[in-house]
Motif scaffolding. Structure first.
Motif, PDB file in Angstrom:
ATOM      1  N   THR A 117       0.847  -1.203   0.000  1.00 19.90           N
ATOM      2  CA  THR A 117       0.000   0.000   0.000  1.00 19.90           C
ATOM      3  C   THR A 117       0.874   1.242   0.000  1.00 19.90           C
ATOM      4  OG1 THR A 117      -1.417  -1.283   1.451  1.00 19.90           O
ATOM      5  CG2 THR A 117      -2.040   0.990   1.074  1.00 19.90           C
ATOM      6  N   ARG A 120       2.553   1.666  -3.390  1.00 28.10           N
ATOM      7  CA  ARG A 120       1.607   2.196  -4.383  1.00 28.10           C
ATOM      8  C   ARG A 120       1.387   3.695  -4.168  1.00 28.10           C
ATOM      9  NH1 ARG A 120      -1.451  -2.408  -3.352  1.00 28.10           N
ATOM     10  NH2 ARG A 120      -3.002  -1.168  -2.248  1.00 28.10           N
ATOM     11  N   ARG A 121       1.293   4.073  -2.902  1.00 29.08           N
ATOM     12  CA  ARG A 121       1.093   5.487  -2.601  1.00 29.08           C
ATOM     13  C   ARG A 121       2.283   6.309  -3.061  1.00 29.08           C
ATOM     14  NH1 ARG A 121       2.210   9.280   0.909  1.00 29.08           N
ATOM     15  NH2 ARG A 121       3.621   7.968   2.082  1.00 29.08           N
ATOM     16  N   GLY A 124       2.440   6.728  -6.803  1.00 34.02           N
ATOM     17  CA  GLY A 124       1.477   7.729  -7.261  1.00 34.02           C
ATOM     18  C   GLY A 124       1.946   9.138  -6.939  1.00 34.02           C
ATOM     19  N   GLU A 125       2.480   9.302  -5.745  1.00 32.88           N
ATOM     20  CA  GLU A 125       2.932  10.603  -5.286  1.00 32.88           C
ATOM     21  C   GLU A 125       4.099  11.114  -6.136  1.00 32.88           C
ATOM     22  OE1 GLU A 125       1.439  11.725  -2.439  1.00 32.88           O
ATOM     23  OE2 GLU A 125       2.647  13.498  -1.966  1.00 32.88           O
ATOM     24  N   LEU A 126       5.015  10.204  -6.484  1.00 35.75           N
ATOM     25  CA  LEU A 126       6.208  10.606  -7.225  1.00 35.75           C
ATOM     26  C   LEU A 126       5.986  10.569  -8.727  1.00 35.75           C
ATOM     27  CD1 LEU A 126       8.787   8.601  -5.110  1.00 35.75           C
ATOM     28  CD2 LEU A 126       8.539  11.072  -5.132  1.00 35.75           C
ATOM     29  N   GLY A 127       4.826  10.096  -9.151  1.00 32.01           N
ATOM     30  CA  GLY A 127       4.524  10.060 -10.571  1.00 32.01           C
ATOM     31  C   GLY A 127       5.404   9.101 -11.347  1.00 32.01           C
ATOM     32  N   PRO A 129       6.147   5.348 -13.255  1.00 34.60           N
ATOM     33  CA  PRO A 129       5.321   4.442 -14.061  1.00 34.60           C
ATOM     34  C   PRO A 129       5.022   3.122 -13.352  1.00 34.60           C
ATOM     35  CG  PRO A 129       7.544   4.548 -14.942  1.00 34.60           C
ATOM     36  CD  PRO A 129       7.472   5.547 -13.845  1.00 34.60           C
ATOM     37  N   VAL A 171      14.828   6.173 -14.069  1.00 42.18           N
ATOM     38  CA  VAL A 171      13.966   7.334 -13.844  1.00 42.18           C
ATOM     39  C   VAL A 171      14.196   7.792 -12.407  1.00 42.18           C
ATOM     40  CG1 VAL A 171      12.159   7.012 -15.535  1.00 42.18           C
ATOM     41  CG2 VAL A 171      12.071   5.711 -13.428  1.00 42.18           C
ATOM     42  N   ARG A 173      14.820   9.174  -8.762  1.00 45.39           N
ATOM     43  CA  ARG A 173      14.415  10.268  -7.890  1.00 45.39           C
ATOM     44  C   ARG A 173      15.508  10.365  -6.834  1.00 45.39           C
ATOM     45  NH1 ARG A 173      11.439  10.408 -11.548  1.00 45.39           N
ATOM     46  NH2 ARG A 173       9.197  10.585 -11.579  1.00 45.39           N
ATOM     47  N   ALA A 181       8.219  12.203   0.456  1.00 42.19           N
ATOM     48  CA  ALA A 181       6.915  11.625   0.172  1.00 42.19           C
ATOM     49  C   ALA A 181       6.611  10.449   1.085  1.00 42.19           C
ATOM     50  CB  ALA A 181       6.867  11.175  -1.284  1.00 42.19           C
ATOM     51  N   PRO A 214      15.147  16.691 -16.805  1.00 45.05           N
ATOM     52  CA  PRO A 214      13.805  17.139 -17.179  1.00 45.05           C
ATOM     53  C   PRO A 214      12.990  17.634 -15.992  1.00 45.05           C
ATOM     54  CG  PRO A 214      14.262  14.954 -18.079  1.00 45.05           C
ATOM     55  CD  PRO A 214      15.377  15.296 -17.169  1.00 45.05           C
ATOM     56  N   ARG A 215      13.109  16.925 -14.888  1.00 48.69           N
ATOM     57  CA  ARG A 215      12.310  17.284 -13.715  1.00 48.69           C
ATOM     58  C   ARG A 215      12.772  18.619 -13.123  1.00 48.69           C
ATOM     59  NH1 ARG A 215      13.071  13.087 -11.543  1.00 48.69           N
ATOM     60  NH2 ARG A 215      14.266  13.351  -9.641  1.00 48.69           N
TER      61      ARG A 215
END
Lengths: 299, 521
Positions: A117, A120-121, A124-127, A129, A171, A173, A181, A214-215
């Motif tokens: 969980t 998944r959170r 989603g928070e970090l965008g 894939p 990708v 972070r 997050a 890019p970020r």
């Protein structure tokens, strides 16, 4: 349109002159006589499916399987109905409770539910894939199988798994971005990541500063010209070994700062701003800037 | 006006982009007020933390909700503005992030309430209607539209979910909060029924008032199985004396006669007895105290919810509920005495249209409830594991996103309706226009429903008399007439009621302090 279309190499050739057929965008054209054998391969209509027996037929049911659930998303739920009353309703409520409890068999599984969980959170928070999400869940499983969890926190492992999976998938972070997050503290996250890195041998090399560009560029509202120039600088910096031994996010920030100055000196970002998005000190940005400012663009 | 003038006027009228106007108005209205209304209704998220001894209760206060324009977040983390054409080509959703102010508050039992954490956090993504106020191309000129790959004559008014264009079908429902009197048959006898779909904040309750074959009135409403005596119910609501009940129903001698029959049969005489009686019905076999509590709860919660008022105690509207029931009773009796015709359900005055904004509001409400449940669970979990409670770590933004996108993508709306969203018909330009102006009756197409399919006189000027499909949907799927203008709900209901009160309407709860300018002073 059917998917059983022969590829140009195996096709029998032009029906009129038997010449070589080539596929040109959406057309199949004979290379010799110029006959258009087929045009417009786009299917304009919606996918044709019948939903007429959807309610009755159990054939199409449920979501696809997913790695990101402890039960692969295959579990069932006892639904609710407004038509039931009294004893039967209470009986079903009891069954529902038991059914829910029976979904989780062991402490291990419970931990997995909780961590998935959180993963998944975080995704989603970090965008990030979906592939990274599944990777992170798999990584958590490996950590659990290798008995790394004892004495460390679930939140830490969730955060570390996301961090590692993102890095492995190119990708990346930054640690700080994940930590901000996450529910985990910095210590928990680092402990979990170190344990995984040590015991599981994570396939993570040094991060390419270009992954951050890019970020950071969108955070700093840089133009695409600046970003392009920064990418060039980042490549040179890596090639010439300047990026080695430096925080890649700091290098990325320095590249953006340098590119900003080179492309359009008036609207450039400041060292402080660049350092803030990358979460490094302005000193890091400055020292890298000193090393790379001599690079000239090739054109 | 002469013909030339008329032509000028109509040309002016039709030259404006107004073909999907009803969608824009409705959706913009939802963005402007509807969303905040739904959040304000919810107000706060309660948790079970604090049930245990020595623990302070925790709740989450919901504040302002804010939405930006559509943007896409790439895998590398950069965020850019998204234009419809890119969403279509990349099979992504044309949606915008939604932010909400949330504060976690702890305390209230032994300690004073303290705000643990308060931030504006991203709660999810909301699909945005192409061409609405929050669309990235709002206010673009034709040249600018062409630059971003958009067709300047495209009407908009649809959503883009996973790259496919989806239009929300306007649905035609029976008007809520209105008394409809009609005949029905029960055990072979003809009886008279007055119906009201009472609706408030997405909760919909059907209240029935029947006059059975003995001439006795019975009321049924949700949470009470079967039906309950009319007289018992109005007495429970505080309308006690025989005289008052009769007077409130009607002064017509024949109706008074009917009413007296009812009063003679009444089993209870006082408010207390009536509530006891109601308690026996709603919680039979339970303790006396619980029965009373439950009876009061049912009256205030499930009976005629539309009569409730913001900021007015539930008890204060009870008498209004009693008066409303009396109106329903009167309708039944008048029908029995042939004083009136049964109401025409197909009359357009008895219809309301649910346009995209209303549908999105329903969706947002359930999505927010789902999010609230998830936040509650996450909070309890975090508290159990002795974590710091922060807003950012308890909100899972994909919960809301998922709940908003999935129904639009599949057409399976909340409340079990399916086919609400449809793929925009791009056969030709006229097809798009017609599709955006289509409306659907919720009646089943497999049943005859002759009257509902017929062209009704009140559809004049509103509904096109000829455009309807052949086959099973004939007359159930309709299209707007060219010059149809859709009126909207009043924005400020309180203001309207204050205005009515100042004009002499009495008995509006919560509005008593208004100076009344009556005619006789």
């Amino acid at each position: 349109m059917s998917g059983t279309r022969s590829t140009p190499s195996r096709s029998p050739g032009c029906p009129e002159c038997d010449g070589q057929v080539r596929t040109d965008g959406t057309e199949r054209v004979c290379g010799d006589c110029g006959l258009v054998i087929e045009a417009d391969r786009i299917d304009h209509g919606p996918e044709w499916r019948s939903f007429a027996d959807d309610d009755a037929s159990p054939e199409r049911t449920g979501a696809p399987r997913t790695r990101a659930r402890h039960d692969r998303g295959l579990s069932t739920e006892i639904g609710r109905s407004t038509r039931l009353t009294g004893r039967k309703k209470r009986r079903l409520a009891r069954m529902r409770t038991h059914h829910k409890r029976s979904k989780i068999g062991s402490k291990r599984e419970r931990n997995r539910v909780y961590s998935y969980t959180e993963i998944r959170r975080l995704i989603g928070e970090l965008g990030l894939p979906e592939s990274v999400r599944d990777q992170a869940c798999a990584l958590f499983d490996s950590a659990q199988d290798a008995n790394l969890l004892r004495g460390r926190s679930l939140e830490g492992f969730s955060a570390a798994a996301v961090y590692a999976a993102a890095r492995a998938a190119n990708v990346a972070r930054t640690r700080t971005e994940v930590r901000e997050a996450a529910k985990a503290t910095a210590g928990e996250q680092d402990a979990a990541f170190d344990a995984m890195n040590r015991e599981l041998g994570l396939p993570v090399g040094p991060t390419d500063p270009a992954e951050y560009l890019p970020r950071f560029a969108s955070d700093l509202d840089c133009s695409s010209a600046v970003e392009r120039r920064a990418r060039e600088l980042a490549r040179r910096a890596v090639e010439e070994g300047i990026a080695g031994g430096r925080d890649p996010s700091g290098v990325a920030a320095a590249c953006l700062y340098t590119a900003g100055r080179q492309v359009d000196a008036s609207g450039a970002v400041t060292q402080r701003e660049a350092a803030d998005v990358a979460d490094v000190t302005p000193v890091t940005v400055r020292s890298t800037y000193v090393d790379i400012r001599g690079y000239r663009s090739r054109d | 006006m002469n013909r030339q003038d008329l032509r000028t006027v109509s040309r002016e009228y039709f030259s404006d982009d107004r073909l999907a106007e009803h969608h824009f108005r409705s959706f913009n209205n939802f963005l402007g007020r509807g969303m905040q209304d739904v959040v304000d209704e919810k107000e706060r998220i309660e948790t079970d933390i604090g049930d245990k001894e020595g623990q302070e209760p925790v709740y989450v206060e919901l504040g302002d909700v804010r939405m930006v324009t559509p943007r896409v977040r790439e895998a590398d983390g950069s965020e850019e503005l998204l234009y419809p054409q890119e969403a279509r080509l990349r099979n992504i959703t044309y949606s915008a992030p939604v932010f909400m102010e949330m504060s976690i508050v702890r305390g209230g039992e032994d300690e004073p309430e303290t705000v643990v954490d308060s931030t504006e956090t991203k709660v999810g993504r909301m699909p945005v209607m192409v061409g609405s106020d929050k669309c990235n191309m709002a206010g673009f000129s034709d040249e600018e539209l062409i630059d971003i790959g958009e067709d300047p004559v495209d009407p908009g008014g649809y959503f883009i979910v996973n790259g496919s264009e989806r239009v929300l079908m306007t649905s035609e429902d029976l008007a809520p909060n209105k008394i409809l009197a009609e005949y029905d048959t029960k055990y072979g006898d003809e009886i008279q029924v007055a119906k009201t779909f009472s609706q408030r904040r997405g909760y919909r309750a059907l209240v029935l008032c029947e006059r059975n074959r003995e001439g006795l009135l019975e009321v049924s409403f949700p949470s009470v199985s079967g039906s309950i005596d009319f007289v018992t119910l109005v007495r429970a609501l505080g309308l006690e004396s025989d005289e008052e009940i009769v007077h409130r129903v009607s002064d017509d001698p024949e109706i008074v006669k009917y009413m007296l029959e009812n009063l003679e049969e009444a089993e209870v005489q006082t408010e207390e007895e009536a509530i006891e009686e109601l308690g026996k019905r709603v919680a039979s076999g339970q303790g006396k105290n619980y029965q009373l509590k439950r009876a009061n709860y049912v009256i205030d919660r499930y009976l005629l919810p539309h009569l409730h008022e913001e900021g007015v105690e539930d008890e204060d509207v009870r008498i209004n509920k009693a008066y409303y029931l009396c109106r329903m009773a009167e309708a039944c009796f008048e029908l029995a005495l042939d004083r009136r015709e049964s109401d025409d359900k197909d009359h357009y005055a008895n219809k309301r249209l649910k346009v995209s904004g209303d549908l999105m509001k329903d969706l947002f409400r359930t999505a927010l409830n789902k999010l609230a449940r998830d936040v509650k669970y996450q909070l309890e979990r975090a508290n159990m594991r002795n974590r710091d409670l922060t807003v950012n770590t308890v909100v899972r933004s994909d919960v809301l996103t998922e709940r908003l996108e999935h129904p639009i993508a599949t057409g399976n709306w909340v409340g079990g309706r399916s086919g609400v969203s449809q793929l925009v018909d791009r056969t030709d330009y006229m097809g798009v226009l017609s599709h955006l102006r289509r409306l659907r009756s919720p009646l089943s197409r497999s049943q005859p429903h002759f009257e509902a399919r017929d062209l009704h006189a009140t559809q004049w000027g509103r509904i096109c008399p000829s455009e309807t499909p052949e086959g099973p949907n004939c007359g159930l799927v309709k299209n707007f007439a060219q010059a149809m203008e859709l009126s909207q709900n009043v924005e400020d209901e309180q203001g309207l009621k204050r205005e009515l009160a100042s004009m002499g309407v009495e008995g509006i709860p919560g509005i008593e302090g208004v100076d009344r300018q009556t005619a006789d002073d």
